[in-house]
Design a protein around this motif. Sequence first.
Motif, PDB file in Angstrom:
ATOM      1  N   TYR A  40       0.971  -1.065   0.066  1.00  0.00           N
ATOM      2  CA  TYR A  40      -0.090  -0.153  -0.061  1.00  0.00           C
ATOM      3  C   TYR A  40       0.817   1.331  -0.125  1.00  0.00           C
ATOM      4  CZ  TYR A  40      -4.020   2.825   0.685  1.00  0.00           C
ATOM      5  OH  TYR A  40      -5.269   3.633   0.699  1.00  0.00           O
ATOM      6  N   ASP A 114     -18.524   1.085 -11.808  1.00  0.00           N
ATOM      7  CA  ASP A 114     -19.407   1.795 -10.995  1.00  0.00           C
ATOM      8  C   ASP A 114     -20.121   2.909 -11.268  1.00  0.00           C
ATOM      9  OD1 ASP A 114     -17.153   2.992 -10.765  1.00  0.00           O
ATOM     10  OD2 ASP A 114     -16.325   2.565  -8.762  1.00  0.00           O
ATOM     11  N   ARG A 116     -17.866   5.252 -13.122  1.00  0.00           N
ATOM     12  CA  ARG A 116     -16.603   6.287 -13.346  1.00  0.00           C
ATOM     13  C   ARG A 116     -15.955   5.929 -14.609  1.00  0.00           C
ATOM     14  NH1 ARG A 116     -16.798   4.905  -7.841  1.00  0.00           N
ATOM     15  NH2 ARG A 116     -16.737   7.036  -6.696  1.00  0.00           N
ATOM     16  N   ARG A 133     -22.826  -3.095 -10.095  1.00  0.00           N
ATOM     17  CA  ARG A 133     -21.793  -3.596  -9.192  1.00  0.00           C
ATOM     18  C   ARG A 133     -21.999  -4.898  -8.881  1.00  0.00           C
ATOM     19  NH1 ARG A 133     -20.128   0.288  -6.077  1.00  0.00           N
ATOM     20  NH2 ARG A 133     -18.868  -1.506  -5.611  1.00  0.00           N
ATOM     21  N   GLU A 136     -17.529  -6.572 -11.075  1.00  0.00           N
ATOM     22  CA  GLU A 136     -16.294  -6.330 -11.244  1.00  0.00           C
ATOM     23  C   GLU A 136     -15.323  -7.524 -10.866  1.00  0.00           C
ATOM     24  OE1 GLU A 136     -18.318  -4.226  -9.493  1.00  0.00           O
ATOM     25  OE2 GLU A 136     -17.864  -4.173  -7.259  1.00  0.00           O
ATOM     26  N   ASP A 137     -15.846  -8.124  -9.928  1.00  0.00           N
ATOM     27  CA  ASP A 137     -15.244  -9.402  -9.443  1.00  0.00           C
ATOM     28  C   ASP A 137     -15.047 -10.382 -10.585  1.00  0.00           C
ATOM     29  OD1 ASP A 137     -15.392  -8.226  -7.036  1.00  0.00           O
ATOM     30  OD2 ASP A 137     -15.847  -9.915  -5.721  1.00  0.00           O
TER      31      ASP A 137
ATOM     32  N   HIS B  43      -7.736   6.489   6.220  1.00  0.00           N
ATOM     33  CA  HIS B  43      -6.813   6.591   4.971  1.00  0.00           C
ATOM     34  C   HIS B  43      -5.781   7.257   5.399  1.00  0.00           C
ATOM     35  CE1 HIS B  43      -5.802   7.912   0.890  1.00  0.00           C
ATOM     36  NE2 HIS B  43      -5.637   6.571   0.719  1.00  0.00           N
ATOM     37  N   LEU B  44      -4.677   6.615   5.594  1.00  0.00           N
ATOM     38  CA  LEU B  44      -3.183   7.059   5.809  1.00  0.00           C
ATOM     39  C   LEU B  44      -3.012   7.967   6.964  1.00  0.00           C
ATOM     40  CD1 LEU B  44      -2.532   8.518   2.053  1.00  0.00           C
ATOM     41  CD2 LEU B  44      -1.850   6.376   2.926  1.00  0.00           C
ATOM     42  N   ASN B  82     -19.414  -2.488   0.347  1.00  0.00           N
ATOM     43  CA  ASN B  82     -19.431  -1.313  -0.455  1.00  0.00           C
ATOM     44  C   ASN B  82     -18.983  -0.033   0.053  1.00  0.00           C
ATOM     45  OD1 ASN B  82     -20.551   0.520  -2.347  1.00  0.00           O
ATOM     46  ND2 ASN B  82     -22.586   0.128  -1.836  1.00  0.00           N
ATOM     47  N   ASN B  84     -18.252   2.385  -2.286  1.00  0.00           N
ATOM     48  CA  ASN B  84     -18.605   3.237  -3.581  1.00  0.00           C
ATOM     49  C   ASN B  84     -17.482   3.103  -4.491  1.00  0.00           C
ATOM     50  OD1 ASN B  84     -20.085   5.187  -4.887  1.00  0.00           O
ATOM     51  ND2 ASN B  84     -19.122   7.038  -3.762  1.00  0.00           N
ATOM     52  N   MET B  85     -16.623   2.416  -4.525  1.00  0.00           N
ATOM     53  CA  MET B  85     -15.609   2.223  -5.884  1.00  0.00           C
ATOM     54  C   MET B  85     -15.498   0.917  -6.145  1.00  0.00           C
ATOM     55  SD  MET B  85     -11.988   3.543  -5.971  1.00  0.00           S
ATOM     56  CE  MET B  85     -11.068   3.701  -7.758  1.00  0.00           C
ATOM     57  N   ALA B  86     -16.021   0.582  -7.375  1.00  0.00           N
ATOM     58  CA  ALA B  86     -15.975  -0.843  -7.825  1.00  0.00           C
ATOM     59  C   ALA B  86     -14.461  -1.473  -7.535  1.00  0.00           C
ATOM     60  CB  ALA B  86     -16.514  -1.203  -9.275  1.00  0.00           C
ATOM     61  N   GLU B  87     -13.291  -0.781  -8.157  1.00  0.00           N
ATOM     62  CA  GLU B  87     -12.156  -1.367  -7.929  1.00  0.00           C
ATOM     63  C   GLU B  87     -11.761  -1.628  -6.483  1.00  0.00           C
ATOM     64  OE1 GLU B  87      -8.777   0.361  -9.924  1.00  0.00           O
ATOM     65  OE2 GLU B  87      -9.749   0.390 -11.793  1.00  0.00           O
ATOM     66  N   ASP B  89     -13.587  -2.084  -3.790  1.00  0.00           N
ATOM     67  CA  ASP B  89     -14.746  -3.375  -3.366  1.00  0.00           C
ATOM     68  C   ASP B  89     -14.104  -4.535  -3.855  1.00  0.00           C
ATOM     69  OD1 ASP B  89     -16.049  -1.119  -2.213  1.00  0.00           O
ATOM     70  OD2 ASP B  89     -17.607  -1.324  -3.582  1.00  0.00           O
ATOM     71  N   LYS B  90     -13.558  -4.462  -4.894  1.00  0.00           N
ATOM     72  CA  LYS B  90     -13.096  -5.837  -5.516  1.00  0.00           C
ATOM     73  C   LYS B  90     -11.866  -6.127  -4.783  1.00  0.00           C
ATOM     74  CE  LYS B  90     -10.959  -7.340  -9.921  1.00  0.00           C
ATOM     75  NZ  LYS B  90      -9.509  -7.597  -9.365  1.00  0.00           N
ATOM     76  N   HIS B  91     -10.866  -5.292  -4.439  1.00  0.00           N
ATOM     77  CA  HIS B  91      -9.671  -5.516  -3.781  1.00  0.00           C
ATOM     78  C   HIS B  91     -10.199  -5.991  -2.266  1.00  0.00           C
ATOM     79  CE1 HIS B  91      -5.537  -3.973  -2.210  1.00  0.00           C
ATOM     80  NE2 HIS B  91      -5.757  -5.078  -2.121  1.00  0.00           N
ATOM     81  N   ARG B  93     -12.870  -7.257  -1.172  1.00  0.00           N
ATOM     82  CA  ARG B  93     -13.357  -8.826  -1.124  1.00  0.00           C
ATOM     83  C   ARG B  93     -12.366  -9.721  -1.385  1.00  0.00           C
ATOM     84  NH1 ARG B  93     -18.069  -6.254  -3.821  1.00  0.00           N
ATOM     85  NH2 ARG B  93     -16.838  -6.513  -5.909  1.00  0.00           N
ATOM     86  N   LEU B 174      -2.096  -1.605   5.755  1.00  0.00           N
ATOM     87  CA  LEU B 174      -2.728  -0.407   5.345  1.00  0.00           C
ATOM     88  C   LEU B 174      -2.163   0.884   5.825  1.00  0.00           C
ATOM     89  CD1 LEU B 174      -6.646  -1.758   5.113  1.00  0.00           C
ATOM     90  CD2 LEU B 174      -4.946  -1.493   3.240  1.00  0.00           C
TER      91      LEU B 174
END
Lengths: 193, 193
Positions: A40, A114, A116, A133, A136-137, B43-44, B82, B84-87, B89-91, B93, B174
């Motif tokens: 990260y 999503d 974007r 939604r 994406e997986d 976040h950070l 969720n 609110n960002m597909a990419e 959320d994929k990560h 999961r 993270l």
Amino acid sequence: MIVRDTLEGYGIVSRLFHWLMAVAIVAMFALGLWMVRLDYYSPYYNSAPEFHRSFGMLLLFALLVRWLWRAANPKPQIDDLTPLEQKASYAVHWGFYILLLAIMVSGYLITTLDGRPVDVFGWFSVPSILQMRGLEDRAGDVHRILAYAVIGLAVIHTVAALKHHFVDKSTILKRMWSGPSPPSIIPKKEMHR
Amino acid sequence: MKARLAALAAVMTVTVLSTSAMAADFVVDTKNVHASINFRIKHLGFSWLTGRFDKFSGNFSFDDKNPDASKVKIEIDTTSVNTNMAERDKHVRGGDLLDVDMFPTAVFESTSVKSSGPDKATIVGNLTLHGVTKEITIEAERVGGGADPWGGYREGFTGTTKFALADFGIVRDLGPSAKDVELTLNIEGVRPK
């Protein structure tokens, strides 16, 4: 320099498409494998995927142009292949086109499902077309598995090209590198094996 | 005759008593979505990243005369995360975070409820997340309860808890400020008629 393809060989446009995309595809595969393992706190955590996405969208555009170019040009004859080799070569080439298209579309979907847009080097962005939604997986699975498949296909393609070059002494590899030769200096080759 | 009447009266008394003593069972209102499970993580160390689980179910028992007898159980579909960002959320999961293919469900089940003030309680229970079961403590507050305008009866609570991701075997780094995640549960239950 011959720009368009002829019955004897490939023009400069097709050859550039071939070699540049070959390098790009292998590089994108390596970049993809590497970037998903980044820490990260890696300085490349954001920039590597941004480059991958941007470049992938350009490759998608290049693939479509390459298709058009191929459709608008005569197809060089591959009469020094056996019928079976001709069929295999046909399958491999269409395999490349279909796999690449599926890889690029699935990659685009991972980012855009999503709603974007996907940004291309900050030059422009490609809007999201499909919003669903959760998909994406699956898009990610397709992207990863087909990426392995296309590299597998590239290995087959490379081995075949080297075999034709070194074992069959065919001009197949040479003509992809140096383009069509004037008919007078086409070397006599064994037509039937 | 007298004896039978007495027995009937006794049975009725017991029935009435047990009805009033028995805590009412409520089903978490996920049907009309008056419940949510939200989380936030730094976040950070610069901001709060918030997300939620869109799919979950649960029930609880609650009696305002004997709140310490309350029980609650919530099951969360971890695939429904969720942010609110597909990419992302994929990560989330994926294998290095929630690993939802292996662990599609998270469960919280209370083991003890202790009043800590008017309409406040400390709920201790076991959270199973990422295949690891560990005790966590939820500070809960009763927001309100009573007859709803449509002939039903509802009770609503909010609860917060905090735990380290590493305690549940989620070891993806993270950053130093993102070791803990905070969970807020807004739970409204309907008593089935």
